[in-house]
Design an enzyme around this catalytic site. Structure first.
Site, PDB file in Angstrom:
ATOM      1  N   LYS A 159       0.839  -1.219   0.000  1.00  0.00           N
ATOM      2  CA  LYS A 159       0.000   0.000   0.000  1.00  0.00           C
ATOM      3  C   LYS A 159       0.872   1.266   0.000  1.00  0.00           C
ATOM      4  CE  LYS A 159      -2.064  -1.138   3.860  1.00  0.00           C
ATOM      5  NZ  LYS A 159      -1.325  -2.385   4.181  1.00  0.00           N
TER       6      LYS A 159
ATOM      7  N   ARG B 193      -9.885   0.807   8.879  1.00  0.00           N
ATOM      8  CA  ARG B 193      -9.393  -0.539   9.149  1.00  0.00           C
ATOM      9  C   ARG B 193     -10.414  -1.369   9.912  1.00  0.00           C
ATOM     10  NH1 ARG B 193      -3.470   0.538   9.021  1.00  0.00           N
ATOM     11  NH2 ARG B 193      -2.500  -1.484   9.136  1.00  0.00           N
TER      12      ARG B 193
ATOM     13  N   ARG C  72      11.961  -5.156   4.621  1.00  0.00           N
ATOM     14  CA  ARG C  72      11.590  -3.746   4.405  1.00  0.00           C
ATOM     15  C   ARG C  72      12.536  -2.796   5.145  1.00  0.00           C
ATOM     16  NH1 ARG C  72       5.649  -1.928   5.357  1.00  0.00           N
ATOM     17  NH2 ARG C  72       5.871  -3.047   7.326  1.00  0.00           N
TER      18      ARG C  72
ATOM     19  N   ARG D 140      11.332  -0.967  10.872  1.00  0.00           N
ATOM     20  CA  ARG D 140      10.277  -0.560  11.808  1.00  0.00           C
ATOM     21  C   ARG D 140      10.234  -1.467  13.032  1.00  0.00           C
ATOM     22  NH1 ARG D 140       4.986   0.303   8.110  1.00  0.00           N
ATOM     23  NH2 ARG D 140       4.096  -0.916   9.812  1.00  0.00           N
TER      24      ARG D 140
HETATM   25  P1  AP5 Z   1       4.819  -1.630   1.844  1.00  0.00           P
HETATM   26  O1  AP5 Z   1       4.477  -0.778   0.675  1.00  0.00           O
HETATM   27  O2  AP5 Z   1       5.590  -0.985   2.969  1.00  0.00           O
HETATM   28  O3  AP5 Z   1       3.513  -2.366   2.396  1.00  0.00           O
HETATM   29  P2  AP5 Z   1       2.250  -1.804   3.179  1.00  0.00           P
HETATM   30  O4  AP5 Z   1       1.064  -2.486   2.604  1.00  0.00           O
HETATM   31  O5  AP5 Z   1       2.230  -0.296   3.201  1.00  0.00           O
HETATM   32  O6  AP5 Z   1       2.565  -2.408   4.618  1.00  0.00           O
HETATM   33  P3  AP5 Z   1       2.478  -1.824   6.083  1.00  0.00           P
HETATM   34  O7  AP5 Z   1       3.187  -2.866   6.951  1.00  0.00           O
HETATM   35  O8  AP5 Z   1       2.981  -0.417   6.196  1.00  0.00           O
HETATM   36  O9  AP5 Z   1       0.970  -1.857   6.340  1.00  0.00           O
HETATM   37  P4  AP5 Z   1       0.257  -1.900   7.651  1.00  0.00           P
HETATM   38  O10 AP5 Z   1      -1.103  -1.651   7.137  1.00  0.00           O
HETATM   39  O11 AP5 Z   1       0.430  -3.080   8.511  1.00  0.00           O
HETATM   40  O12 AP5 Z   1       1.010  -0.770   8.524  1.00  0.00           O
HETATM   41  P5  AP5 Z   1       0.638   0.719   8.923  1.00  0.00           P
HETATM   42  O13 AP5 Z   1       1.874   1.501   8.940  1.00  0.00           O
HETATM   43  O14 AP5 Z   1      -0.530   1.219   8.164  1.00  0.00           O
HETATM   44  O15 AP5 Z   1       5.622  -2.905   1.291  1.00  0.00           O
HETATM   45  C1  AP5 Z   1       6.183  -3.870   2.173  1.00  0.00           C
HETATM   46  C2  AP5 Z   1       7.579  -4.304   1.675  1.00  0.00           C
HETATM   47  O16 AP5 Z   1       7.425  -5.023   0.445  1.00  0.00           O
HETATM   48  C3  AP5 Z   1       8.509  -3.129   1.340  1.00  0.00           C
HETATM   49  O17 AP5 Z   1       9.818  -3.482   1.689  1.00  0.00           O
HETATM   50  C4  AP5 Z   1       8.390  -2.953  -0.171  1.00  0.00           C
HETATM   51  O18 AP5 Z   1       9.574  -2.435  -0.752  1.00  0.00           O
HETATM   52  C5  AP5 Z   1       8.117  -4.372  -0.654  1.00  0.00           C
HETATM   53  N1  AP5 Z   1       7.176  -4.420  -1.772  1.00  0.00           N
HETATM   54  C6  AP5 Z   1       6.069  -3.632  -1.951  1.00  0.00           C
HETATM   55  N2  AP5 Z   1       5.426  -3.979  -3.083  1.00  0.00           N
HETATM   56  C7  AP5 Z   1       6.140  -5.031  -3.613  1.00  0.00           C
HETATM   57  C8  AP5 Z   1       5.968  -5.856  -4.779  1.00  0.00           C
HETATM   58  N3  AP5 Z   1       4.933  -5.649  -5.615  1.00  0.00           N
HETATM   59  N4  AP5 Z   1       6.858  -6.849  -4.994  1.00  0.00           N
HETATM   60  C9  AP5 Z   1       7.909  -7.053  -4.136  1.00  0.00           C
HETATM   61  N5  AP5 Z   1       8.125  -6.292  -3.023  1.00  0.00           N
HETATM   62  C10 AP5 Z   1       7.258  -5.316  -2.766  1.00  0.00           C
HETATM   63  O19 AP5 Z   1       0.103   0.500  10.437  1.00  0.00           O
HETATM   64  C11 AP5 Z   1       0.997   0.159  11.487  1.00  0.00           C
HETATM   65  C12 AP5 Z   1       0.224   0.068  12.797  1.00  0.00           C
HETATM   66  O20 AP5 Z   1      -0.408   1.326  13.108  1.00  0.00           O
HETATM   67  C13 AP5 Z   1      -0.938  -0.948  12.842  1.00  0.00           C
HETATM   68  O21 AP5 Z   1      -0.489  -2.251  13.124  1.00  0.00           O
HETATM   69  C14 AP5 Z   1      -1.819  -0.351  13.960  1.00  0.00           C
HETATM   70  O22 AP5 Z   1      -1.292  -0.644  15.229  1.00  0.00           O
HETATM   71  C15 AP5 Z   1      -1.692   1.144  13.733  1.00  0.00           C
HETATM   72  N6  AP5 Z   1      -2.738   1.673  12.836  1.00  0.00           N
HETATM   73  C16 AP5 Z   1      -2.558   2.204  11.586  1.00  0.00           C
HETATM   74  N7  AP5 Z   1      -3.733   2.586  11.050  1.00  0.00           N
HETATM   75  C17 AP5 Z   1      -4.684   2.292  11.979  1.00  0.00           C
HETATM   76  C18 AP5 Z   1      -6.097   2.439  11.996  1.00  0.00           C
HETATM   77  N8  AP5 Z   1      -6.779   2.959  10.947  1.00  0.00           N
HETATM   78  N9  AP5 Z   1      -6.766   2.016  13.094  1.00  0.00           N
HETATM   79  C19 AP5 Z   1      -6.116   1.500  14.143  1.00  0.00           C
HETATM   80  N10 AP5 Z   1      -4.772   1.328  14.182  1.00  0.00           N
HETATM   81  C20 AP5 Z   1      -4.056   1.716  13.117  1.00  0.00           C
END
Ligand code: AP5
Length: 224
Positions: A16, A91, A130, A163
């Site tokens: 994402k 979410r 990552r 992270r």
């Molecule tokens: P990347 O693009 O970083 O993936 P992502 O989908 O953004 O993954 P996240 O781990 O950031 O998502 P998340 O939803 O768990 O975390 P968030 O920060 O929102 O890609 C991943 C890796 O793969 C990278 O190294 C990239 O280079 C590689 N890659 C990407 N595409 C590729 C491809 N096509 N092929 C090969 N490699 C590829 O949330 C973190 C925490 O915050 C949550 O756990 C929660 O505690 C809190 N939080 C956030 N939002 C909320 C909410 N709305 N409500 C409650 N808690 C929340």
């Protein structure tokens, strides 16, 4: 031109954030990433950050009451007047209801929910490699999307970091939470005719060109 009010959905590590960086450049939209907002609050040690940290470190969702107001305020800011790309929100069904009510109240509507999907074993492998620029949130992968110089951001040379919540057991918990609490949103947006699905196992540039083409089509349809 019609507003583009977009949501990115998908499991942790599906890509994402990677796609959001590219799409916000294509369509000149503010990238509103809840994870980045929360991580900035944690590192600034604000009240929000202190509250959020204990949930994030355990791979749990921050409570709706803590996050929803922050994001709805952000969506109401001037730079999001002509559109936004939400990454990581909503979410839960409760968050989706709050977002829908709020934007409707302002006479706006969602354009689409873009689902970037990938199986659990793929995302676990991705997350372990990552690396992130802590200043800008730009994301790399040591094998699949490496920076030009190992460990350094291509744009500003910052040191890339791993992270805190990217340890394998936390990732497994985040995936379980995704399946239980966030996956129901796929059906939620499908029933409203807003869901667009993309295969996140393709290369980053293939996924990008598929999503970009779909958004361009939505824009053209809106202009007819
Ligand atoms: P990347 O693009 O970083 O993936 P992502 O989908 O953004 O993954 P996240 O781990 O950031 O998502 P998340 O939803 O768990 O975390 P968030 O920060 O929102 O890609 C991943 C890796 O793969 C990278 O190294 C990239 O280079 C590689 N890659 C990407 N595409 C590729 C491809 N096509 N092929 C090969 N490699 C590829 O949330 C973190 C925490 O915050 C949550 O756990 C929660 O505690 C809190 N939080 C956030 N939002 C909320 C909410 N709305 N409500 C409650 N808690 C929340």
């Amino acid at each position: 031109m019609a507003e583009l009010n977009l949501i990115l959905l998908g499991p942790p590590g599906a890509g994402k954030g990677t796609q959001a960086t590219r799409l916000t450049e294509d369509f000149r939209l503010p990238h509103i990433a809840t994870g980045d907002i929360l991580r900035a609050a944690v590192s600034a040690q604000t009240a929000l950050g202190k509250e959020a940290k204990r949930y994030m470190d355990g791979g749990e969702l921050v409570p709706d009451s803590v996050i929803t107001g922050v994001i709805l305020d952000r969506v109401a800011q001037d730079d999001a007047r002509d559109g936004f790309l939400l990454d990581g929100f909503p979410r839960t069904v409760e968050q989706a209801d709050s977002l829908g009510t709020e934007i409707e109240k302002r006479g706006r509507r969602l354009t689409a929910a873009l689902l970037v999907d990938a199986p659990d074993d793929v995302v676990v492998k991705r997350i372990s490699g990552r690396r992130v620029n802590p200043q800008t949130g730009r994301v790399y992968h040591v094998d699949f999307d490496p920076p030009r110089l190992a460990g350094r951001d291509d744009d500003d040379g910052s040191e890339l970091v791993q992270r805190d919540d990217d340890r394998e057991e936390t990732v497994r918990r985040r995936l379980a939470v995704y399946h239980a609490q966030t996956e129901p949103l796929i059906d939620y947006y499908d029933r409203r005719g807003l869901l667009r699905r993309f295969d996140g196992t393709a290369s980053p540039s293939e996924v990008h060109s598929h999503i970009r083409a779909a958004i361009s089509t939505l824009q053209r349809e809106d202009e007819l």
